[in-house]
Write an enzyme that holds these catalytic residues in place. Structure first.
Site, PDB file in Angstrom:
ATOM      1  N   GLU A 227      34.542  34.704  28.190  1.00  0.00           N
ATOM      2  CA  GLU A 227      34.511  36.166  27.783  1.00  0.00           C
ATOM      3  C   GLU A 227      35.451  36.091  26.790  1.00  0.00           C
ATOM      4  O   GLU A 227      34.988  37.069  25.690  1.00  0.00           O
ATOM      5  CB  GLU A 227      35.176  37.200  28.814  1.00  0.00           C
ATOM      6  CG  GLU A 227      33.974  37.268  30.081  1.00  0.00           C
ATOM      7  CD  GLU A 227      33.921  36.241  31.081  1.00  0.00           C
ATOM      8  OE1 GLU A 227      34.660  35.278  31.077  1.00  0.00           O
ATOM      9  OE2 GLU A 227      32.982  36.359  31.958  1.00  0.00           O
TER      10      GLU A 227
ATOM     11  N   ASP B 145      35.026  45.034  34.471  1.00  0.00           N
ATOM     12  CA  ASP B 145      36.150  44.692  34.746  1.00  0.00           C
ATOM     13  C   ASP B 145      36.646  43.289  33.914  1.00  0.00           C
ATOM     14  O   ASP B 145      37.944  43.259  33.764  1.00  0.00           O
ATOM     15  CB  ASP B 145      36.257  44.079  36.353  1.00  0.00           C
ATOM     16  CG  ASP B 145      35.462  45.076  37.252  1.00  0.00           C
ATOM     17  OD1 ASP B 145      36.525  45.605  38.093  1.00  0.00           O
ATOM     18  OD2 ASP B 145      34.415  45.329  37.082  1.00  0.00           O
TER      19      ASP B 145
ATOM     20  N   HIS C  90      35.197  43.557  40.266  1.00  0.00           N
ATOM     21  CA  HIS C  90      33.692  43.836  39.877  1.00  0.00           C
ATOM     22  C   HIS C  90      33.544  45.513  40.069  1.00  0.00           C
ATOM     23  O   HIS C  90      32.151  45.760  40.091  1.00  0.00           O
ATOM     24  CB  HIS C  90      32.747  43.192  40.760  1.00  0.00           C
ATOM     25  CG  HIS C  90      32.746  41.605  40.434  1.00  0.00           C
ATOM     26  ND1 HIS C  90      33.769  40.775  40.625  1.00  0.00           N
ATOM     27  CD2 HIS C  90      31.710  40.716  39.811  1.00  0.00           C
ATOM     28  CE1 HIS C  90      33.356  39.379  40.259  1.00  0.00           C
ATOM     29  NE2 HIS C  90      32.365  39.566  39.695  1.00  0.00           N
TER      30      HIS C  90
HETATM   31  C1  LIG Z   1      35.087  35.318  34.473  1.00  0.00           C
HETATM   32  C2  LIG Z   1      33.978  35.620  35.196  1.00  0.00           C
HETATM   33  N1  LIG Z   1      32.602  35.586  34.558  1.00  0.00           N
HETATM   34  C3  LIG Z   1      31.520  36.036  34.746  1.00  0.00           C
HETATM   35  C4  LIG Z   1      31.381  35.942  36.284  1.00  0.00           C
HETATM   36  C5  LIG Z   1      29.931  36.068  36.952  1.00  0.00           C
HETATM   37  N2  LIG Z   1      29.489  35.109  37.695  1.00  0.00           N
HETATM   38  C6  LIG Z   1      29.652  34.871  39.116  1.00  0.00           C
HETATM   39  S1  LIG Z   1      29.242  33.496  39.547  1.00  0.00           S
HETATM   40  C7  LIG Z   1      28.454  33.042  38.113  1.00  0.00           C
HETATM   41  C8  LIG Z   1      27.836  31.504  37.948  1.00  0.00           C
HETATM   42  C9  LIG Z   1      28.773  30.531  38.388  1.00  0.00           C
HETATM   43  O1  LIG Z   1      28.228  29.240  38.209  1.00  0.00           O
HETATM   44  P1  LIG Z   1      29.106  28.097  38.565  1.00  0.00           P
HETATM   45  O2  LIG Z   1      30.471  28.110  38.236  1.00  0.00           O
HETATM   46  O3  LIG Z   1      28.219  26.803  38.145  1.00  0.00           O
HETATM   47  O4  LIG Z   1      28.975  28.273  40.269  1.00  0.00           O
HETATM   48  P2  LIG Z   1      27.686  28.244  41.271  1.00  0.00           P
HETATM   49  O5  LIG Z   1      27.137  29.578  41.414  1.00  0.00           O
HETATM   50  O6  LIG Z   1      26.830  27.341  40.406  1.00  0.00           O
HETATM   51  O7  LIG Z   1      28.125  27.492  42.482  1.00  0.00           O
HETATM   52  C10 LIG Z   1      28.848  34.142  37.032  1.00  0.00           C
HETATM   53  C11 LIG Z   1      28.299  34.086  35.615  1.00  0.00           C
HETATM   54  C12 LIG Z   1      32.373  35.965  36.973  1.00  0.00           C
HETATM   55  N3  LIG Z   1      32.396  36.147  38.225  1.00  0.00           N
HETATM   56  N4  LIG Z   1      33.668  35.738  36.519  1.00  0.00           N
END
Ligand SMILES: Cc1ncc(C[n+]2csc(CCOP(=O)(O)OP(=O)(O)O)c2C)c(N)n1
Ligand SMILES: Cc1ncc(C[n+]2csc(CCOP(=O)(O)OP(=O)(O)O)c2C)c(N)n1
Ligand SMILES: [Mg+2]
Ligand SMILES: [Mg+2]
Lengths: 318, 334, 318, 334
Positions: free
Chosen positions: D68, D93, D137
């Protein structure tokens, strides 16, 4: 010196001229701070002018510059005049920020692509990468150069910027001025690796260590990095090893420091090194002109009016 | 607390008072420790932690790298593991470089996890305008902390309160944002000798009793409000000055009962006017004492601008004693 | 299995039991989501249970766990019962968060050092390092284990935490579940290096890549990393290669995906691999018990009361 | 704009309206581009950017990693270099994970540098409570953006405004925080056919004229206020509902003149009550129309709590139509 074809000698002369000018500027500012003080803090860059000017001498006029907070070498090398720089420092209406800066400055020159500075360290990592992304989108062939300190290298914005810039192959060059200190924190005590540049492989980019007291060497590695970036091959991390000659800010008594280099004995002084190849009389001529330029500009800035209160309501929104 | 010192009070500086609170609480409770930039060898950019490294050693007074998310987020994690971290950000503005950690982790961890954890963290935040530190080193951001539930917020205006509130903050199981005003660091005042000088959160201080107009002010503005009151007294306006001392919890009762006597209220703060905490106090007082008010609540506040990097210009952005006097005269005349 | 002296076989049996239990839990939850839905999102961890349980099996009961958002393997392996986990998922008063969680959960168990989870990815990097700093200060000999995804590895909090943890030699172990995807973003398109573990040298710490489908291998490298941390030698970054079998959340139709593995064909299924060394009848016995345990717990959670509105005012402040 | 569609209006969803605004502005001006997580191949977690990658290609619709500070800080840098970035954070958020970039870089860069630069960045922020997304969120954080000078703040409540305000935001030289309510994405409404449907910032919309009580509401609360008004009408209370549409600039004049007619004001918002923007509106209206008010300004707001991760419980944290009705009846009776 950015026009095509100057000889190596011409380049060195011009780098010398700029470095020595900034050296005089440093001394003039210190004198002023000691006598009069001014608002905010002045972070002296004395001893680091060589790497700043050397690196910026490798940039084209249209390339973008995000400088760091130590001295004026970057901005002057990028073509800004001294008077607006001093004007900012002294809180004058004629400063490049029109009187909103004073002491620690946020000077800028949009026409020369001197992009300004944030007060929070490390914000230029992401901003610089974004500027480079704009260049990539527009296809304008410009490269963004971002200076930062060894201390600032700890901020997470580095990681977010470096990963994305590498993946996108953004035309950005990061130059770390490693002067061994972040305020009272020794680099060696806050870094797990010997060099900041050791972090480059994590991002799949070249990491280059260079002697920051050798302006021409810094120029060389920067030229290479800029060319690489302009070819679309992505970022480079350059680390210029240098020293913080004075305190963090002018007036800092450095109680924390066990190796104070307080005088003007500058180890490996870039001014001397650059001067070595230059004939004595030529050098003396340059020096005299530089000193006169600094004095004229400083006096003019001092004589300029301070900003009046009305400026506080200007420029909040466009 | 009146200006006259009780017999057991010493007159010491606001900085010294904070330093004493830190040292005493670290002596009292081994779980208390500190981290931040330059707090060890240097004793902090503003000198607040001087001597603590020597007394408590490098494990309890830890210099970090430049990593605000670690300073605050790490404190959160350390609090969950049974310690009481008291961390310093060099400038209150830097809460924006650790905002997820402050407004999410500190503020909500306990709640999100059904009350299983407590979050005893104190974040010390040198705040406010002084000496031309610029737009990102001078802000008064306490309102934001007030808006996000889960945090407590202290805004001490005197050495005595700085010490007593900080001790209360360290003993509090909740996360506290402790806004120390940089412009007050050198101000001296009476501070009780006792190790147990703890000022409870949520109790306002009537800094000056008065009958004609209530002025609520915090931080640097308390002294300016008091100075304004002295100028207004000979003009027949007897000003009551109230310093809430903490914004969360807020002692609105003391303010409302004052307004019920004076029938007029002015809130003075250094934070930007729009959506600043003055609006909240005004809204609450209108809600609770509308029919006791002879005039609307007025606000004398910082400008809705960033702060220029100049010691004179920045002063033009925050209320002066003169402005307070002028506004008070106009409000009293309604 | 954390008590001293279980045989290798006993350990494997216990890991198998936990993995297969979580597998049944995954299937039961999926069934529920497909039929009834619930608030928030369920991020299935099917296929990743092996590495989660394997790693956590290397922890001592007093060690601290910061889990990631994919599945329940971590928490169950750390000793939490299924019922409160399901309770959180279903928004029941009996959930470990007392009814404040539902769907995507913030389960926690202070007594078992299951430390909870933030909604913003990457916040556990700094929190986990801080927990480890507390252990270092208290001398309690505990190690903190932090799970995270390949996507989360992009956040700057990683950099700030890793630098400081390395310099301070904090007892923390980072385990990246690299399942190749961060929502719709392919790891290969968002990382300049082949492995997340390639970033470890930047922090002067070991980086280890392990087959995440091999629970016992994950256990081994985690044991080593934990021992190293407990000896005071600082952090380790472990990267377990795995696959995201399902969508990002249950119900995600994955329009962005060109390699959907939508069924229950789990390549290199950790359940099968763990089961290989176990006698058929023993395995069938474990399976039956696991399935019964899951069903009982799920039914109990379903039957438990939902939280009433009054809980919203609880636990804001202590 | 009344509920009845003008002849040239189509009835489309709020999401679709946003998507159209993005596409039209990207067609109109080559300098406009987007970045964010999952906005390309997926078309955004909420589907807002669907189809844009196909039309504009991967250089103008760029998927970032989870970073971000880069998304916002990079946008700031890209704006300085002559482009117009429109970036998406997946949840409003997350402005806390890029707070230095938003509240310092976007808000102050122009000011700090004496007006040499403009900062034409739009940050799209899916906001508010829906479906149990939890404490980090679901927040309504627009007040914070209102408190920090240098930003503009839009809070569209209808498809028409979503489109028109977004187009205005993209054309604005200043940084705009664009709070799209997630609970409105599927709501449909009339939207003018024109490519030039631009809704200027700083002009409030009278969503329902009325004579007895003014209700100011934003986002999801506008429909609830309108529903409450319908319930109140038969009880003899004719409610005027005003939707400010932007908080910065705020069209306080429209609100004040309404109050001068109705003599009573209630502000309804989903954001937490304490130090929320309702306090600011209340304070301003008291300041400007104190003697026109028959009763204090009331606020019906989100609770001063984090948001539980549960679709039912979270609804208990924000104003319902019933609560608005009850409060309006009580206020009208003062
Ligand atoms: C700071 C932040 N940015 C974006 C998100 C939205 N988000 C939730 S899970 C996700 C993907 C996460 O990928 P990864 O870390 O590889 O975990 P996986 O879901 O593959 O287990 C995103 C972009 C978030 N929760 N927090
Ligand atoms: C985010 C942030 N944290 C802390 C500071 C305070 N600060 C200003 S300069 C400085 C030291 C910087 O060290 P370095 O980056 O090495 O630069 P140098 O001063 O040595 O040139 C610190 C801690 C800041 N401005 N921003
Ligand atoms: Mg340095
Ligand atoms: Mg992943």
């Amino acid at each position: 010196m950015n026009s095509p074809g100057p000889t190596a000698e011409q380049v060195q002369l011009e780098v010398y001229r700029k470095v020595v000018t900034i050296r005089f500027a440093e001394l003039r500012i210190r004198e002023h701070v000691e006598k009069e003080g001014f608002g905010g803090f002045w972070h002296p860059g004395i001893g680091q002018e060589g790497l700043q000017v050397g690196a910026v001498s490798a940039m084209q006029p249209d390339d973008y510059l995000y400088y760091a907070h130590r001295g004026l070498g970057y901005a002057f090398a990028k073509g800004m005049e001294l008077e607006p720089l001093f004007g900012d420092l002294l809180g004058r209406r004629t400063g490049s920020t029109g009187g909103k800066g004073g002491g620690t400055v946020h000077f800028a020159d949009a026409s020369r692509h001197v992009m300004g500075q944030g007060g929070t360290l490390g914000s230029s990592f992401v901003m610089g990468a974004g500027t480079a992304a704009a260049s990539q989108l527009l296809g304008d062939g410009r490269v963004t150069v971002v200076f930062f300190g060894d201390g600032a290298s700890g901020r997470g914005t580095w990681h977010e910027a470096a990963l994305q810039a590498s993946v996108w192959k953004l035309p950005v060059v990061w130059i770390c001025e490693n002067n061994g200190w972040a305020l009272s924190a020794r680099f060696t005590e806050q870094s797990p690796t010997e060099h900041v540049a050791d972090r480059a492989p994590a991002y799949g980019i070249p990491g280059v260590v260079v002697d920051g007291q050798d302006a021409m060497a810094v120029r060389e590695v920067t030229l290479e990095a800029i060319e690489r970036a302009r070819r679309g091959e992505g970022p480079t991390l350059i680390e210029a090893k240098t020293l913080r000659i004075r305190g963090h800010y002018e007036g800092d008594r450095q109680p924390y420091r066990d190796d104070p280099v307080l005088g003007d004995e500058i180890p490996n002084d870039p001014v001397h090194r650059l001067g070595e190849g230059i004939a004595d009389d030529v050098r003396r001529g340059i020096d005299a002109e530089a000193r006169a330029l600094v004095d004229r500009a400083f006096d003019a800035a001092l004589a300029a009016p301070r900003a009046d209160d009305s400026v506080i309501f200007e420029d909040v929104w466009a | 607390m009146s200006a006259a010192a009780a017999t057991t009070d010493r007159v010491i500086g606001y900085s010294r008072a904070i330093n004493e609170a830190l040292a005493e609480e670290m002596r009292r409770d081994e779980r208390v420790w500190m981290m931040g930039q330059d707090i060890g060898r240097l004793g902090g950019v503003f000198g607040l932690t001087r001597g603590l490294l020597d007394e408590f050693g490098p494990m309890r007074v830890r210099d970090t790298a430049i990593n605000e998310t670690f300073i605050v987020g790490g404190a959160a994690g350390a609090a969950l593991a049974g310690t009481i971290p008291v961390v310093e950000l060099q400038f209150a503005d830097f809460l924006f470089t650790a905002a997820d950690e402050i407004f999410h982790k500190l503020a909500k961890w306990r709640y999100m996890h059904g009350g299983q954890f407590t979050m005893p963290v104190v974040v010390r935040l040198p705040t406010g305008v002084v000496g031309g530190a610029g737009a990102e080193h001078s802000q008064s951001l306490e309102t934001i902390a007030m808006h996000v539930a889960g945090l407590k917020v202290a805004v001490p205006a005197t050495p005595s309160d700085a010490k007593g509130l900080l001790k209360a903050a360290i003993r509090d199981p909740d996360p506290v944002l402790f806004f120390e005003h940089k412009g007050l660091y050198r101000v001296k005042g009476p501070v009780p000798e006792s190790d147990e000088h703890v000022v409870p959160f949520g109790s306002a201080r009537i800094a000056r009793p008065g009958s004609d107009l209530t002025v609520v002010a915090t931080g640097l503005m308390v002294d300016r409000a008091l100075a304004a009151a002295e100028q207004l007294a000979p003009q027949g306006i007897d000003v009551e000055v109230i310093d809430p001392r903490t914004l969360v919890p807020l002692d609105i009762d003391t303010i409302v009962s004052s307004v019920e006597r004076t029938h007029r209220l002015m809130v003075v703060h250094e934070a930007s006017r729009t959506a600043g905490f003055g609006a909240e106090i005004a809204a609450q007082v209108h809600e609770r004492a509308f029919f006791a008010l002879d005039a609307p609540v007025w606000r004398v506040c910082g400008t809705d601008t960033p702060l220029p990097q100049d010691p004179d210009l920045e002063q033009a952005c925050i209320p002066s004693t003169d402005e307070i006097v002028t506004a008070a005269l106009a409000l009293a005349a309604i």
